[in-house]
Scaffold this active site. Sequence first.
Site, short mmCIF file in Angstrom:
data_model
loop_
_atom_site.label_atom_id
_atom_site.label_comp_id
_atom_site.label_asym_id
_atom_site.label_seq_id
_atom_site.Cartn_x
_atom_site.Cartn_y
_atom_site.Cartn_z
N TYR A 32 0.83 -1.20 0.00
CA TYR A 32 0.00 0.00 0.00
C TYR A 32 0.87 1.25 0.00
O TYR A 32 2.07 1.20 0.22
CB TYR A 32 -0.95 0.00 1.21
N ARG A 51 8.12 3.53 -4.86
CA ARG A 51 8.29 2.64 -3.70
C ARG A 51 7.25 1.51 -3.76
O ARG A 51 7.54 0.37 -3.44
CB ARG A 51 8.15 3.44 -2.40
N ARG A 100 -7.77 -21.10 0.03
CA ARG A 100 -6.70 -20.53 0.87
C ARG A 100 -5.47 -21.41 0.72
O ARG A 100 -5.52 -22.60 1.03
CB ARG A 100 -7.17 -20.48 2.33
N HIS A 102 -0.98 -21.36 0.96
CA HIS A 102 0.17 -20.55 1.37
C HIS A 102 1.16 -20.27 0.23
O HIS A 102 1.93 -19.33 0.32
CB HIS A 102 0.93 -21.24 2.51
N LYS A 149 6.42 -2.14 2.36
CA LYS A 149 5.21 -1.49 2.88
C LYS A 149 4.01 -2.40 2.66
O LYS A 149 3.17 -2.14 1.77
CB LYS A 149 5.05 -0.11 2.20
N GLU A 181 12.21 3.61 14.36
CA GLU A 181 11.22 4.49 13.74
C GLU A 181 9.95 4.47 14.58
O GLU A 181 9.88 3.75 15.58
CB GLU A 181 10.93 4.07 12.29
N1 PDD Z 1 3.09 5.27 7.00
N2 PDD Z 1 7.71 4.11 8.71
C1 PDD Z 1 6.54 3.42 8.74
C2 PDD Z 1 6.51 2.13 9.49
C3 PDD Z 1 5.41 3.94 8.09
O1 PDD Z 1 4.27 3.24 8.11
C4 PDD Z 1 5.49 5.19 7.43
C5 PDD Z 1 4.33 5.80 6.72
C6 PDD Z 1 6.73 5.87 7.43
C7 PDD Z 1 6.91 7.21 6.74
O2 PDD Z 1 6.87 7.07 5.34
P1 PDD Z 1 6.44 8.29 4.39
O3 PDD Z 1 7.29 9.44 4.77
O4 PDD Z 1 6.76 7.78 3.03
O5 PDD Z 1 4.97 8.55 4.62
C8 PDD Z 1 7.81 5.30 8.08
C9 PDD Z 1 1.88 5.72 6.37
C10 PDD Z 1 1.69 7.20 6.42
C11 PDD Z 1 0.70 4.92 6.92
O6 PDD Z 1 0.90 3.75 7.17
O7 PDD Z 1 -0.39 5.46 7.06
#
Ligand code: PDD
Length: 302
Positions: A32, A51, A100, A102, A149, A181
């Site tokens: 996403y 990304r 379903r 894996h 992501k 983070e």
């Molecule tokens: N999340 N680290 C994590 C774990 C994140 O989920 C996000 C962003 C970031 C920052 O990434 P960016 O600057 O590209 O938004 C860092 C989004 C906003 C979310 O999950 O809603």
Amino acid sequence: MAIIYLNGEWLEDSAAKVSVFDRGFLFADAIYEVIPAYAGNFFRFEEHIQRLNAGLQQIKMDYHLDVPEWQQIAQDLLARNELKNASLYLQVTRGTYPTRSHDLPKSLTPTLIAFVSELPPVYDHEKKQIESIRAITAEDIRWNRCDIKTTGLLANCLLLQQALESGADDTILVRKGKALEGTASNLFMVKNKQVITPPLGQTILAGVTREFVILLVKQLGMEMIERDIPEEELVNASEIWLTSSNKEIRPVVELNHVKIGTGIVGEVWEQVNQRYQELKFNLYRGYFSEIEGIKSNEPKLR
Ligand code: PDD
């Protein structure tokens, strides 16, 4: 009522339905993105799509999004939902398989979802104010590929909830003694006038805002260092920031119930945020940013 984009169709939210056998639903087998728009202009759209495409490759999906085509869909979503300042959510799942299983089924048709929601301003331009936040630290319980992501965010949700239940706003995640983070944001620390952020790797997401802030810091002539941040160093930081597309550059003024620096937003944040807001404001007016090293491919104001 929101208008949703689902697999080429524009639907009311109540009519937008996905199969229970969708692999996004069963396995979080999906990537996403979240992309902000200001005054109808998406900020760093291409970087987000790049990304997303890299994420699809990492989970072995033979599919990629085309930037101009998705820019059109994103602009249509804003228009159909009558929004100008918005957060765009995009999700691509591997698709629906009749059972379903894996293993990673090949040649499925991906499920594409996109919607927008209103994005309230983070920074008050008139009062020159931002809502600062309080954070706690906690052991990172996520998997080992935090650079991808995916929609598998239950650990992030639990870690955020931990902060909320302790009266804080977010959690800074720590693994092997290193602060990494936030639950949905990247981490910056200011110490001895140096701006420090953890290096890229499999333990953090390569934030689009992180990349932008690094360039701004350098452009402002400050020392920018990418290195590990031991948890105990955070306590003595003069400033801590958490950055993301929706949060922008959010100052953290309290960590584990102890003040950071003077307990109010810091001087370095003031400078970097001012520059960030200027560039965003340029975008409001449809100007391309002129910052060296940053591609400026956002659409012009219509
Ligand atoms: N999340 N680290 C994590 C774990 C994140 O989920 C996000 C962003 C970031 C920052 O990434 P960016 O600057 O590209 O938004 C860092 C989004 C906003 C979310 O999950 O809603």
